[in-house]
Design a protein around this motif. Structure first.
Motif, PDB file in Angstrom:
ATOM      1  N   LEU A   1       0.849  -1.228  -0.021  1.00 33.60           N
ATOM      2  CA  LEU A   1       0.007  -0.064  -0.043  1.00 33.60           C
ATOM      3  C   LEU A   1       0.959   1.285  -0.034  1.00 33.60           C
ATOM      4  O   LEU A   1       0.586   2.500  -0.404  1.00 33.60           O
ATOM      5  CB  LEU A   1      -0.983  -0.168   1.211  1.00 33.60           C
ATOM      6  CG  LEU A   1      -2.093  -1.033   1.418  1.00 33.60           C
ATOM      7  CD1 LEU A   1      -2.790  -0.879   2.650  1.00 33.60           C
ATOM      8  CD2 LEU A   1      -2.990  -1.001   0.153  1.00 33.60           C
ATOM      9  N   GLY A   2       2.230   1.136   0.534  1.00 35.08           N
ATOM     10  CA  GLY A   2       2.894   2.368   0.808  1.00 35.08           C
ATOM     11  C   GLY A   2       3.929   2.726  -0.463  1.00 35.08           C
ATOM     12  O   GLY A   2       4.620   3.619  -0.312  1.00 35.08           O
ATOM     13  N   SER A   3       3.660   1.979  -1.531  1.00 36.50           N
ATOM     14  CA  SER A   3       4.944   2.078  -2.714  1.00 36.50           C
ATOM     15  C   SER A   3       4.357   3.007  -3.775  1.00 36.50           C
ATOM     16  O   SER A   3       4.966   3.338  -4.512  1.00 36.50           O
ATOM     17  CB  SER A   3       4.972   0.698  -3.403  1.00 36.50           C
ATOM     18  OG  SER A   3       3.886   0.065  -3.827  1.00 36.50           O
ATOM     19  N   GLY A   4       3.171   3.584  -3.565  1.00 36.11           N
ATOM     20  CA  GLY A   4       2.600   4.501  -4.653  1.00 36.11           C
ATOM     21  C   GLY A   4       3.115   6.011  -4.269  1.00 36.11           C
ATOM     22  O   GLY A   4       3.718   6.199  -3.382  1.00 36.11           O
ATOM     23  N   ASP A   5       2.247   6.708  -4.942  1.00 35.43           N
ATOM     24  CA  ASP A   5       2.582   8.140  -4.816  1.00 35.43           C
ATOM     25  C   ASP A   5       1.867   8.678  -3.503  1.00 35.43           C
ATOM     26  O   ASP A   5       0.746   8.282  -3.271  1.00 35.43           O
ATOM     27  CB  ASP A   5       1.837   8.873  -6.012  1.00 35.43           C
ATOM     28  CG  ASP A   5       1.959  10.453  -5.901  1.00 35.43           C
ATOM     29  OD1 ASP A   5       2.730  10.834  -5.271  1.00 35.43           O
ATOM     30  OD2 ASP A   5       1.347  11.029  -6.598  1.00 35.43           O
ATOM     31  N   PRO A   6       2.602   9.310  -2.684  1.00 33.98           N
ATOM     32  CA  PRO A   6       2.221   9.782  -1.365  1.00 33.98           C
ATOM     33  C   PRO A   6       0.792  10.745  -1.417  1.00 33.98           C
ATOM     34  O   PRO A   6       0.083  10.587  -0.415  1.00 33.98           O
ATOM     35  CB  PRO A   6       3.298  10.684  -0.779  1.00 33.98           C
ATOM     36  CG  PRO A   6       4.481   9.972  -1.195  1.00 33.98           C
ATOM     37  CD  PRO A   6       4.104   9.849  -2.649  1.00 33.98           C
TER      38      PRO A   6
ATOM     39  N   LYS B   1      -1.451  10.202  -3.075  1.00 35.68           N
ATOM     40  CA  LYS B   1      -2.846   9.444  -3.550  1.00 35.68           C
ATOM     41  C   LYS B   1      -3.050   8.415  -2.194  1.00 35.68           C
ATOM     42  O   LYS B   1      -3.922   7.530  -2.626  1.00 35.68           O
ATOM     43  CB  LYS B   1      -2.559   8.512  -4.725  1.00 35.68           C
ATOM     44  CG  LYS B   1      -2.497   9.627  -5.965  1.00 35.68           C
ATOM     45  CD  LYS B   1      -2.449   8.618  -7.230  1.00 35.68           C
ATOM     46  CE  LYS B   1      -1.992   9.626  -8.467  1.00 35.68           C
ATOM     47  NZ  LYS B   1      -1.839   9.198  -9.657  1.00 35.68           N
ATOM     48  N   TYR B   2      -2.259   8.582  -1.174  1.00 39.57           N
ATOM     49  CA  TYR B   2      -2.455   7.618   0.182  1.00 39.57           C
ATOM     50  C   TYR B   2      -4.166   7.803   0.538  1.00 39.57           C
ATOM     51  O   TYR B   2      -4.529   9.061   0.441  1.00 39.57           O
ATOM     52  CB  TYR B   2      -1.738   7.921   1.106  1.00 39.57           C
ATOM     53  CG  TYR B   2      -0.321   7.536   0.957  1.00 39.57           C
ATOM     54  CD1 TYR B   2       0.068   6.594  -0.095  1.00 39.57           C
ATOM     55  CD2 TYR B   2       0.777   7.925   1.638  1.00 39.57           C
ATOM     56  CE1 TYR B   2       1.217   5.933  -0.171  1.00 39.57           C
ATOM     57  CE2 TYR B   2       2.020   7.338   1.742  1.00 39.57           C
ATOM     58  CZ  TYR B   2       2.508   6.457   0.629  1.00 39.57           C
ATOM     59  OH  TYR B   2       3.720   6.010   0.296  1.00 39.57           O
ATOM     60  N   THR B   3      -4.543   6.792   0.887  1.00 40.92           N
ATOM     61  CA  THR B   3      -6.022   6.689   1.597  1.00 40.92           C
ATOM     62  C   THR B   3      -5.482   6.694   3.367  1.00 40.92           C
ATOM     63  O   THR B   3      -4.208   6.257   3.622  1.00 40.92           O
ATOM     64  CB  THR B   3      -6.594   5.653   1.395  1.00 40.92           C
ATOM     65  OG1 THR B   3      -6.070   4.202   1.615  1.00 40.92           O
ATOM     66  CG2 THR B   3      -6.947   5.684  -0.003  1.00 40.92           C
ATOM     67  N   TYR B   4      -6.274   7.272   3.964  1.00 39.76           N
ATOM     68  CA  TYR B   4      -6.100   7.476   5.524  1.00 39.76           C
ATOM     69  C   TYR B   4      -7.091   6.596   6.332  1.00 39.76           C
ATOM     70  O   TYR B   4      -8.161   6.573   5.984  1.00 39.76           O
ATOM     71  CB  TYR B   4      -5.876   8.686   5.901  1.00 39.76           C
ATOM     72  CG  TYR B   4      -4.706   9.498   5.339  1.00 39.76           C
ATOM     73  CD1 TYR B   4      -3.554   9.579   5.960  1.00 39.76           C
ATOM     74  CD2 TYR B   4      -5.028   9.862   3.887  1.00 39.76           C
ATOM     75  CE1 TYR B   4      -2.297  10.113   5.223  1.00 39.76           C
ATOM     76  CE2 TYR B   4      -3.864  10.729   3.190  1.00 39.76           C
ATOM     77  CZ  TYR B   4      -2.623  10.750   4.033  1.00 39.76           C
ATOM     78  OH  TYR B   4      -1.658  11.335   3.483  1.00 39.76           O
ATOM     79  N   VAL B   5      -6.755   5.905   7.366  1.00 40.07           N
ATOM     80  CA  VAL B   5      -7.476   5.281   8.438  1.00 40.07           C
ATOM     81  C   VAL B   5      -7.142   6.120   9.772  1.00 40.07           C
ATOM     82  O   VAL B   5      -5.998   5.914  10.222  1.00 40.07           O
ATOM     83  CB  VAL B   5      -7.265   3.827   8.301  1.00 40.07           C
ATOM     84  CG1 VAL B   5      -8.051   3.119   9.444  1.00 40.07           C
ATOM     85  CG2 VAL B   5      -7.407   3.289   6.987  1.00 40.07           C
ATOM     86  N   PHE B   6      -8.171   6.413  10.214  1.00 39.13           N
ATOM     87  CA  PHE B   6      -7.720   7.184  11.587  1.00 39.13           C
ATOM     88  C   PHE B   6      -6.653   8.290  11.521  1.00 39.13           C
ATOM     89  O   PHE B   6      -6.018   8.445  12.491  1.00 39.13           O
ATOM     90  CB  PHE B   6      -7.553   6.230  12.874  1.00 39.13           C
ATOM     91  CG  PHE B   6      -8.899   5.405  12.994  1.00 39.13           C
ATOM     92  CD1 PHE B   6      -9.952   5.892  13.279  1.00 39.13           C
ATOM     93  CD2 PHE B   6      -8.557   3.925  12.808  1.00 39.13           C
ATOM     94  CE1 PHE B   6     -11.113   4.854  13.673  1.00 39.13           C
ATOM     95  CE2 PHE B   6      -9.936   3.210  13.019  1.00 39.13           C
ATOM     96  CZ  PHE B   6     -10.977   3.669  13.437  1.00 39.13           C
ATOM     97  N   GLY B   7      -6.536   8.991  10.456  1.00 40.33           N
ATOM     98  CA  GLY B   7      -5.438  10.031  10.421  1.00 40.33           C
ATOM     99  C   GLY B   7      -4.313   9.200  10.255  1.00 40.33           C
ATOM    100  O   GLY B   7      -3.109  10.196   9.832  1.00 40.33           O
TER     101      GLY B   7
END
Length: 86
Positions: free
Chosen positions: A34-39, A41-47
């Motif tokens: 999940l962390g190898s993409g463009d920052p 475009k990240y999704t967030y869970v509880f911040g």
């Protein structure tokens, strides 16, 4: 009795190795999956970024529960005291 203790310890050591491998696979899979993409475009869970939440927070909680279950149902209480054979 001595051989039985070593057999149990050997089995439990392999279970411990398997738990470490599972923990690493969960951490690595989520962190780099999940962390190898463009920052941006990240999704967030509880911040937290989803990769961090699932690899570090949820993964740790899962491993704590899994280790509790393994210890409760697969590990045996072994007496380490030597017995006299008189």
């Amino acid at each position: 009795m001595k051989n039985e203790r070593y057999r149990i310890a050997h089995r439990e050591a392999w279970i411990g190795v398997a738990l470490v491998i599972v923990n690493f696979a969960i951490w690595y899979g989520f962190a780099y999956g999940l962390g190898s993409g463009d920052p941006e475009k990240y999704t967030y869970v509880f911040g937290f970024p989803a990769w961090f939440f699932y690899s570090c927070i949820a993964g740790t909680a899962f491993m704590i529960v899994l280790i509790f279950i393994v210890i409760k149902f697969f590990f045996k209480d072994v007496d380490f005291e030597e017995e006299d054979e008189d």
